[in-house]
Design a protein around this motif. Structure first.
Motif, PDB file in Angstrom:
ATOM      1  N   UNK A   1      14.375   4.925  12.027  1.00 17.86           N
ATOM      2  CA  UNK A   1      13.914   4.379  10.743  1.00 17.86           C
ATOM      3  C   UNK A   1      15.094   3.876   9.925  1.00 17.86           C
ATOM      4  N   UNK A   2      16.118   4.700   9.861  1.00 13.26           N
ATOM      5  CA  UNK A   2      17.298   4.358   9.065  1.00 13.26           C
ATOM      6  C   UNK A   2      18.560   4.587   9.884  1.00 13.26           C
TER       7      UNK A   2
ATOM      8  N   UNK B   1      12.063  -4.977  11.122  1.00 13.66           N
ATOM      9  CA  UNK B   1      11.329  -6.185  11.513  1.00 13.66           C
ATOM     10  C   UNK B   1       9.836  -5.975  11.327  1.00 13.66           C
ATOM     11  N   UNK B   2       9.375  -4.826  11.760  1.00 12.11           N
ATOM     12  CA  UNK B   2       7.948  -4.544  11.661  1.00 12.11           C
ATOM     13  C   UNK B   2       7.489  -4.477  10.206  1.00 12.11           C
ATOM     14  N   UNK B   3       8.227  -3.735   9.410  1.00 13.33           N
ATOM     15  CA  UNK B   3       7.797  -3.513   8.037  1.00 13.33           C
ATOM     16  C   UNK B   3       7.996  -4.742   7.154  1.00 13.33           C
ATOM     17  N   UNK B   4       9.029  -5.501   7.430  1.00 11.94           N
ATOM     18  CA  UNK B   4       9.274  -6.664   6.575  1.00 11.94           C
ATOM     19  C   UNK B   4       8.339  -7.823   6.903  1.00 11.94           C
ATOM     20  N   UNK B   5       7.656  -7.706   8.027  1.00  7.62           N
ATOM     21  CA  UNK B   5       6.723  -8.777   8.415  1.00  7.62           C
ATOM     22  C   UNK B   5       5.681  -9.009   7.317  1.00  7.62           C
ATOM     23  N   UNK B   6       5.124  -7.930   6.825  1.00 10.06           N
ATOM     24  CA  UNK B   6       4.160  -8.061   5.730  1.00 10.06           C
ATOM     25  C   UNK B   6       4.642  -7.300   4.507  1.00 10.06           C
TER      26      UNK B   6
ATOM     27  N   UNK C   1       7.818   3.838  -0.178  1.00  7.07           N
ATOM     28  CA  UNK C   1       8.777   3.765   0.922  1.00  7.07           C
ATOM     29  C   UNK C   1       9.560   2.464   0.852  1.00  7.07           C
TER      30      UNK C   1
ATOM     31  N   UNK D   1      14.483  -2.384  14.396  1.00  5.78           N
ATOM     32  CA  UNK D   1      13.109  -2.609  14.875  1.00  5.78           C
ATOM     33  C   UNK D   1      12.085  -2.349  13.775  1.00  5.78           C
ATOM     34  N   UNK D   2      12.228  -1.204  13.131  1.00  3.47           N
ATOM     35  CA  UNK D   2      11.267  -0.872  12.081  1.00  3.47           C
ATOM     36  C   UNK D   2      11.398  -1.846  10.912  1.00  3.47           C
TER      37      UNK D   2
ATOM     38  N   UNK E   1       0.819  -1.221   0.000  1.00  4.77           N
ATOM     39  CA  UNK E   1       0.000   0.000   0.000  1.00  4.77           C
ATOM     40  C   UNK E   1       0.852   1.271   0.000  1.00  4.77           C
ATOM     41  N   UNK E   2       2.062   1.179   0.516  1.00  2.00           N
ATOM     42  CA  UNK E   2       2.899   2.379   0.580  1.00  2.00           C
ATOM     43  C   UNK E   2       4.171   2.115  -0.219  1.00  2.00           C
TER      44      UNK E   2
END
Lengths: 392, 218
Positions: free
Chosen positions: A349-350, A374-379, A301, A371-372, A297-298
């Motif tokens: 973030x980076x 892990x969160x973003x790569x989850x889906x 990024x 951390x981010x 959806x994004x």
């Protein structure tokens, strides 16, 4: 025997009065060449030299040359010059004979004119303080003798700074006490790893730590200098222009690395304006051992995360930044990516990290914070091609 | 009180938690994990209490299972045993902007859709959160990036595509919400979204399976 000795003494006198055969480089006060004749120059001999020359004296004394001095095969200015010993060289005189001193230099042993030797300083200061490491638990003594008081014992493998030496003893300090240790139980310590800085502009190397001091010269931008110390916002550094002071405003801890970009910072993409006009060269290449992810959806990024597989690559554009814009560009990129090196890296973030691209060039890259990521790569969607421009 | 049972037995299986205001969405996976994972049964979705255990007020949900909140109303996860929240989040203010100032270069940035929706958010995660969900404190966090938010238009259409490059570039880092909140932290700041609808509800719903929503615009 006496006649021989006297003759030797006469010849010696030629040398010690400055004859060109005795000195490699005649001192300013040296006698003219005519003085080499063997006439009345005996008057120039030190009192008693003629007779004293009979007995060679065991000395083992340290002496320093006062001029460039010829080391000769024999105790005569007429004998072959083995080597020329530079001025201010410290020698060990093993014996003397008349006005001549027996010594060795660079593996050659011979005779030099004693008049051009002076007693070496009682404690010879090395050119620089020397770092040494103790090879045993070692007594630090008040004096240069095992008969003197032990101030304390220095543990084995301790690195010390030796400020001077005298004979077989070295002067040093440990835990606030200064004294002497036996040099035989010291070895050279590994040289401290030098610390480098890089200039961020064409910058003056000054004689002191302010602009009031004169310049030793200008060092070009992105030049590596060896950092010595800091004082008042200036760093003392060893440079091609000599050791001097450079304002910390013009020094970085890193060289001016290029920056590899992979997403919207690429040419033609929405964030490229941050780099536009600030690069000297843009090279398309790849970064191995990285995955690229997009968030569903994004899809604008993107972020990259380390991979253990060499086959996972990301297409990057390596941006060589103009020297004059380097600092501000990097600061702008950090700001844009919300990267702050002083904050916990995992929470951002980076993270700006040094990476090596396929061409072997080391560059900065903005890698997803742990951390981010892990969160973003989850889906997230992994971009199989690794190319942001081929993501759809 | 749908799904509540799952949460009670799944999230805090050994703890006697009865009344979660909403489900624990975003706890990190194990330290060894390469992916951010929900703990155990949380993947099943949110649990919603019938009443807020702190205030006793009824809990209302929208069609997407988001617990509905008013602006400035705190949402979170409550440990029934202690009646203390271990995660809270609140949207304290919403603003719709035609443009914003870029944090690089001070130029004005325009939204790629209709408006920038700027949220003022406050979030806290209790230091004791590991007691509720297990795992190492070092690896626990809640994501607060714009990608964790979505909007629902007044007509009820969900929209998760609410971020953009220009929204990313708005405002200085010092006023923006940090990307994560860690155990023991309380954070505040702005989140900038890029939305089509000028009225609707904005939801904190990091896993796209229900969270909390607050109204905006209108």
């Amino acid at each position: 025997m006496h006649r021989y000795t006297l003759g030797t003494a006469i010849a010696l006198a030629v040398a010690v009065t400055g004859g060109t055969t005795g000195l490699a480089t005649p001192p300013a006060h040296s006698a003219p060449a005519a003085a080499t004749t063997l006439d009345s120059s005996t008057r120039s001999l030190p009192p008693g030299a003629g007779v004293a020359a009979i007995a060679a004296q065991a000395a083992n004394q340290q002496k320093t040359t006062t001029h460039n001095l010829n080391l000769r095969r024999g105790k005569s200015a007429g004998t072959k010059v083995l080597v020329t010993i530079p001025r201010n060289t410290t020698l060990v005189v093993t014996s003397t004979s008349g006005s001549w001193s027996r010594t060795s230099y660079k593996g050659r042993t011979g005779w030099v004119a004693s008049a051009y030797l002076k007693k070496a300083a009682d404690a010879k200061a090395p050119a620089k303080s020397t770092r040494k490491r103790t090879t045993y638990n070692l007594n630090l003594r008040r004096g240069k003798s095992t008969g003197t008081k032990v101030l304390l014992t220095i543990p084995r493998n301790t690195t010390l700074v030796v400020t001077s030496t005298s004979g077989s003893w070295s002067r040093t300090s440990y835990k606030g006490r200064t004294g002497w240790v036996a040099s035989a139980y010291l070895k050279n310590a590994a040289a401290a790893k030098p610390t480098y800085r890089w200039t961020t502009a064409n910058v003056n190397v000054r004689k002191g730590n302010s602009t009031r001091h004169g310049s030793l010269g200008v060092v070009p931008t992105n030049t590596r200098v060896t950092y010595v110390r800091t004082s008042g916002g200036w760093s003392k550094a060893k440079t091609s222009k000599g050791t001097g002071w450079i304002s910390n405003k013009y020094l970085d801890k890193h060289p001016q690395h290029s920056v590899v970009v992979y997403g919207t910072l690429r040419k033609g993409q929405s964030a490229h304006h941050i780099l536009s006009g600030r690069t000297t060269k843009q090279t398309k290449t790849k970064l191995a051992y990285y995955n690229m992810y997009l968030k569903p959806h994004q899809t604008w990024w993107s972020f990259i995360t380390p991979s253990s597989s060499r086959s996972r690559t990301v297409v990057v554009e390596r941006m060589d930044i103009k020297s004059g814009h380097y600092r501000s560009t990097l600061a702008n990129l950090d700001k844009w990516e919300r990267f702050d090196a002083t904050k916990p890296l995992a929470d951002q973030n980076y993270n700006r990290k040094l990476v090596t691209d396929r061409d072997g060039k080391i560059s900065w890259a903005y890698v997803g914070g742990s951390k981010i990521s892990k969160y973003l790569s989850m889906h997230g969607i992994r971009v199989v091609s690794g190319d942001y421009l081929s993501r759809y | 009180m749908k799904k509540q049972g799952k949460i009670i037995t799944g999230v805090v299986s050994s703890a006697a938690v009865v009344g979660l205001v909403a489900w624990g969405i975003g706890f990190a996976g194990a330290a060894s994990s390469n992916e951010w994972k929900l703990p155990g049964d949380l993947v099943a979705g949110p649990a919603i209490a019938e009443a807020n255990p702190s205030t006793g007020t009824a809990v209302k949900t929208d069609r997407f299972d988001n617990v509905q909140k008013k602006i400035g109303e705190k949402a979170g996860l409550v440990d029934e045993q202690t009646n203390k929240s271990y995660f809270t989040i609140e949207v304290t203010k919403t603003q719709l902007l035609n443009r914003c100032t870029s944090r690089v270069g001070n130029q004005q940035l325009a939204p790629t859709r209709s408006r920038f929706l700027v949220l003022d958010v406050k979030a806290t995660l209790a230091a004791s959160v590991s007691e509720q969900v297990g795992g190492s404190t070092r690896d626990l966090f809640m994501p607060l990036v714009a990608e964790a938010f979505s909007v629902t238009t007044s007509s009820g259409t969900p929209d998760r595509n609410v971020t953009s490059e220009t929204a990313w570039g708005c405002f200085d880092d010092s006023v923006l919400l940090p990307p994560v909140v860690n155990p023991g932290q309380s954070v505040t700041g702005k989140v900038v979204l890029d939305v089509d609808a000028t009225t609707g509800k904005v939801a904190y719903d990091p896993e796209d399976n229900g969270g909390w929503s607050w109204p905006y615009g209108g």
